[in-house]
Design a protein around this motif. Structure first.
Motif, mmCIF file in Angstrom:
data_model
loop_
_atom_site.group_PDB
_atom_site.id
_atom_site.type_symbol
_atom_site.label_atom_id
_atom_site.label_comp_id
_atom_site.label_asym_id
_atom_site.label_seq_id
_atom_site.Cartn_x
_atom_site.Cartn_y
_atom_site.Cartn_z
ATOM 1 N N PRO A 148 -4.225 -2.371 6.913
ATOM 2 C CA PRO A 148 -2.715 -2.214 7.258
ATOM 3 C C PRO A 148 -2.517 -0.806 8.192
ATOM 4 O O PRO A 148 -2.526 0.091 7.917
ATOM 5 C CB PRO A 148 -2.101 -2.042 6.120
ATOM 6 C CG PRO A 148 -3.060 -2.720 5.040
ATOM 7 C CD PRO A 148 -4.339 -2.175 5.646
ATOM 8 N N MET A 149 -1.665 -1.332 9.347
ATOM 9 C CA MET A 149 -1.498 -0.097 10.367
ATOM 10 C C MET A 149 0.057 0.126 10.173
ATOM 11 O O MET A 149 1.044 -0.715 10.245
ATOM 12 C CB MET A 149 -1.674 -0.771 11.726
ATOM 13 C CG MET A 149 -3.111 -1.102 12.131
ATOM 14 S SD MET A 149 -3.177 -2.096 13.347
ATOM 15 C CE MET A 149 -2.066 -0.996 14.519
ATOM 16 N N GLY A 190 0.997 -4.460 11.617
ATOM 17 C CA GLY A 190 -0.154 -5.396 11.512
ATOM 18 C C GLY A 190 -1.386 -5.034 10.821
ATOM 19 O O GLY A 190 -1.248 -3.901 10.206
ATOM 20 N N ILE A 191 -2.237 -5.877 10.619
ATOM 21 C CA ILE A 191 -3.682 -5.463 10.083
ATOM 22 C C ILE A 191 -4.637 -5.519 10.884
ATOM 23 O O ILE A 191 -5.163 -6.551 11.334
ATOM 24 C CB ILE A 191 -3.692 -6.459 8.855
ATOM 25 C CG1 ILE A 191 -2.508 -6.139 7.896
ATOM 26 C CG2 ILE A 191 -5.164 -6.221 7.993
ATOM 27 C CD1 ILE A 191 -2.603 -7.317 6.624
ATOM 28 N N SER A 192 -5.233 -4.534 11.142
ATOM 29 C CA SER A 192 -6.299 -4.481 12.171
ATOM 30 C C SER A 192 -7.649 -4.690 11.582
ATOM 31 O O SER A 192 -8.246 -4.031 10.304
ATOM 32 C CB SER A 192 -6.410 -3.057 12.728
ATOM 33 O OG SER A 192 -7.495 -2.859 13.283
ATOM 34 N N THR A 193 -8.464 -5.677 12.028
ATOM 35 C CA THR A 193 -9.886 -6.020 11.560
ATOM 36 C C THR A 193 -10.853 -5.336 12.556
ATOM 37 O O THR A 193 -11.963 -5.541 12.294
ATOM 38 C CB THR A 193 -9.800 -7.429 11.570
ATOM 39 O OG1 THR A 193 -9.724 -7.995 12.778
ATOM 40 C CG2 THR A 193 -9.065 -7.904 10.552
ATOM 41 N N GLN A 194 -10.584 -4.366 13.556
ATOM 42 C CA GLN A 194 -11.341 -3.981 14.340
ATOM 43 C C GLN A 194 -11.868 -2.581 13.498
ATOM 44 O O GLN A 194 -11.419 -2.280 12.611
ATOM 45 C CB GLN A 194 -10.759 -3.429 15.675
ATOM 46 C CG GLN A 194 -9.879 -2.500 15.917
ATOM 47 C CD GLN A 194 -9.331 -2.400 16.957
ATOM 48 O OE1 GLN A 194 -9.366 -3.461 18.059
ATOM 49 N NE2 GLN A 194 -8.757 -1.170 17.447
ATOM 50 N N LYS A 195 -12.666 -1.703 14.452
ATOM 51 C CA LYS A 195 -13.258 -0.536 13.912
ATOM 52 C C LYS A 195 -12.875 0.852 14.546
ATOM 53 O O LYS A 195 -13.326 1.620 14.032
ATOM 54 C CB LYS A 195 -14.669 -0.803 13.561
ATOM 55 C CG LYS A 195 -15.380 -1.950 12.827
ATOM 56 C CD LYS A 195 -16.927 -1.937 12.592
ATOM 57 C CE LYS A 195 -17.308 -2.866 11.852
ATOM 58 N NZ LYS A 195 -18.664 -3.080 11.661
ATOM 59 N N LEU A 196 -12.146 0.793 15.722
ATOM 60 C CA LEU A 196 -11.883 1.937 16.460
ATOM 61 C C LEU A 196 -10.363 2.234 16.167
ATOM 62 O O LEU A 196 -9.594 1.232 16.091
ATOM 63 C CB LEU A 196 -12.030 1.380 17.953
ATOM 64 C CG LEU A 196 -13.185 1.172 18.402
ATOM 65 C CD1 LEU A 196 -13.414 1.035 19.720
ATOM 66 C CD2 LEU A 196 -14.294 2.212 18.121
ATOM 67 N N GLU A 248 -1.197 5.228 12.361
ATOM 68 C CA GLU A 248 -1.809 4.395 13.464
ATOM 69 C C GLU A 248 -1.023 4.195 14.714
ATOM 70 O O GLU A 248 -1.578 3.927 15.868
ATOM 71 C CB GLU A 248 -2.265 3.097 12.881
ATOM 72 C CG GLU A 248 -3.473 3.255 11.963
ATOM 73 C CD GLU A 248 -2.767 3.825 10.603
ATOM 74 O OE1 GLU A 248 -3.642 4.300 9.778
ATOM 75 O OE2 GLU A 248 -1.784 3.643 10.286
ATOM 76 N N LEU A 249 0.093 4.656 14.862
ATOM 77 C CA LEU A 249 0.745 4.499 15.908
ATOM 78 C C LEU A 249 1.038 5.776 16.562
ATOM 79 O O LEU A 249 1.817 5.951 17.531
ATOM 80 C CB LEU A 249 2.517 3.925 15.715
ATOM 81 C CG LEU A 249 2.464 2.333 15.241
ATOM 82 C CD1 LEU A 249 3.783 2.084 14.772
ATOM 83 C CD2 LEU A 249 2.056 1.625 16.415
ATOM 84 N N PHE A 259 0.786 -1.344 -0.049
ATOM 85 C CA PHE A 259 0.007 -0.043 0.053
ATOM 86 C C PHE A 259 0.722 1.242 0.016
ATOM 87 O O PHE A 259 0.222 2.183 -0.072
ATOM 88 C CB PHE A 259 -1.039 -0.079 1.097
ATOM 89 C CG PHE A 259 -2.155 -0.723 0.891
ATOM 90 C CD1 PHE A 259 -2.281 -1.913 0.004
ATOM 91 C CD2 PHE A 259 -3.030 -0.314 1.934
ATOM 92 C CE1 PHE A 259 -3.458 -2.738 -0.099
ATOM 93 C CE2 PHE A 259 -4.552 -1.203 1.692
ATOM 94 C CZ PHE A 259 -4.598 -2.346 0.781
ATOM 95 N N GLY A 260 2.116 0.993 0.101
ATOM 96 C CA GLY A 260 3.047 2.179 0.032
ATOM 97 C C GLY A 260 3.215 2.947 1.525
ATOM 98 O O GLY A 260 3.603 4.131 1.486
ATOM 99 N N PHE A 261 2.871 2.056 2.697
ATOM 100 C CA PHE A 261 3.147 2.508 3.871
ATOM 101 C C PHE A 261 4.503 2.103 4.588
ATOM 102 O O PHE A 261 4.712 2.549 5.619
ATOM 103 C CB PHE A 261 1.999 2.039 4.630
ATOM 104 C CG PHE A 261 0.668 2.146 4.516
ATOM 105 C CD1 PHE A 261 0.338 3.074 3.482
ATOM 106 C CD2 PHE A 261 -0.483 1.502 4.798
ATOM 107 C CE1 PHE A 261 -0.895 3.589 3.196
ATOM 108 C CE2 PHE A 261 -1.691 1.744 4.531
ATOM 109 C CZ PHE A 261 -1.913 2.848 3.649
#
Length: 426
Positions: A405-406, A394-400, A410-411, A387-389
């Motif tokens: 891809p984090m 990790g890859i988050s599957t939650q919604k908050l 996201e940190l 994705f160019g990140f």
């Protein structure tokens, strides 16, 4: 819950306090400082390739002796090319914009107060993960770039590799005049993990990365806030309006390119209108690549006529993240049934549709609830690097807070900075 060994609690507290001190130093670094440090870490890994590969060989030998599956061995393995790729990922992170200090939004109020919401580091981030030693370096690099200190607890299967990697990283940090405690490897057994998960006030965030059992344990036992990374029960749906050549390439790549990772497809759903033309070809190619096929009645009948080995699929198969050369296959009557199957068995990670029908693609992207939805592309593209990140945590599957891809943003968290000129509230 049983009491945690006081020695483990003390070990984690000591590590977390040292990491907190290191994080304050990291939060003040300029982008140039951080980027130079990341490049130095990458150079140090390249220089220590033989040392790292030798340590990894110990882990691989122990894994084979204990009966570790081929998929897990593949996740664990580091050869010179993979070490070079891990180092390259650090250089990629160095090339990315620094999220710290970014203004998310701002405004000037009628009373003259100036408001800015800016990104700031989380502080101390704990990572709990399994036999993926590249995660050790990815977490350290993303932590450094985002101004966070990281406490790492890798799986025992990668014990020697992780120790070698962290030793190299800490040595390189110290050589740059930076705190070695920006990266800490937590040793010890289950009590050490539980002490980390309950170090509320000392650790700001926990990120688990691994199988369903590990993630569930962290989510249920942690008193520290958790970003939940997810199991990858991913699907490829081949629509009635699919280009079957594209569908063949996408289905095979999604499964066999690297079956041991979370973005590999585990189920193939095929519209009944194209099943007779498509399934004999794709099943033969998948089987030829070593994939064990778990089929429903319709796809099993087509496999039988094509002479392709297969087994009868069960509900357990539909719900399984194989992480291996296995795949479940179902023929569906329409798009709605495909989406209902995904709702029932999917894990919210990555779902793909292959179709030339824009309306079908639009419905799929709008109605399928997943962190990533692909149209005419392999599920294997769900990856921070792709994705160019740069590297991903990790890859988050939650919604908050974070989903998919984090990476660096996201940190971070945010703080509000309000500047006035003597205003008081009436």
């Amino acid at each position: 819950m049983a009491e945690i060994d006081p020695a483990a609690v003390a070990q984690v507290a000591t590590a977390a306090r040292a990491a907190r001190v290191a994080s304050r130093r990291l939060a003040l670094l300029t982008r140039a400082d951080k980027d130079a440090a990341l490049k130095a870490l990458a150079d140090a890994l390249d220089a220590a390739t033989d040392r790292i590969v030798a340590a990894n060989a110990e882990d691989l030998e122990r894994g084979r002796a204990s009966g570790m599956t081929q998929g897990l061995l593949d996740r664990l393995a580091l050869d010179p090319a993979r070490v070079a790729a891990v180092a390259r990922a650090l250089r990629d992170v160095a090339a990315l914009p620094d999220p710290v200090g970014e203004v998310v939004r701002g405004s000037t109020l009628a009373n003259g107060l100036q408001l800015r919401q800016v990104r700031v580091p989380m502080g101390v981030v704990g990572m709990v993960y399994e036999a993926r030693p590249n995660v050790t370096v990815d977490a350290a690099g993303l932590g450094l770039k985002s101004g966070n200190a990281v406490i790492l607890r890798g799986g025992s299967a990668a014990e020697a590799t992780n120790r070698a990697l962290v030793d190299v990283l800490r040595e390189a940090l110290a050589a740059q005049g930076l705190p070695a405690d920006a990266v800490t490897l937590l040793e010890g057994g289950r009590d050490a993990v539980r002490a980390l998960l309950t170090a509320r006030g000392l650790v700001d965030l926990i990120i688990p990365r691994g199988g369903a059992g590990l993630i569930q344990t962290v989510v249920t036992e942690s008193t520290v806030p958790v970003i939940e990374t997810g199991v990858g029960n991913c699907h490829v749906y081949v629509d009635a309006a699919a280009d079957l050549d594209k569908a063949l390439a996408i289905a095979v790549n999604s499964k066999v390119h690297r079956p041991s990772v979370c973005n590999a497809a585990e189920s193939l759903l095929v519209h009944e209108a194209v099943a007779a033309d498509f399934l004999p070809k794709v099943l033969a190619e998948l089987s030829g690549a070593g994939v064990v096929l778990h089929t429903d009645d319709a796809s099993g009948g087509l496999a039988e006529r094509a002479g392709v080995p297969h087994e009868r699929a069960t509900d357990e198969d539909w719900a399984t993240e194989y992480l291996a050369l296995e795949m479940s296959v179902r023929v569906v009557p329409d798009l709605d049934t495909a989406m209902e199957h995904i709702r029932t068995f999917g894990s919210g990670h990555t779902e793909a549709i292959v179709t030339e029908d824009r309306a079908a693609a639009r419905r799929f992207t709008q109605e399928v609830d997943a962190a990533v939805v692909m149209v005419n592309a392999s599920t294997r593209f769900t990856d921070g690097g792709e994705f160019g990140f740069g590297a991903e945590i990790g890859i988050s599957t939650q919604k908050l807070h974070a989903r998919g891809p984090m990476a660096l943003p996201e940190l971070t968290t945010t703080k509000w900075v309000v500047e006035g000129d003597g205003q008081v509230r009436s």
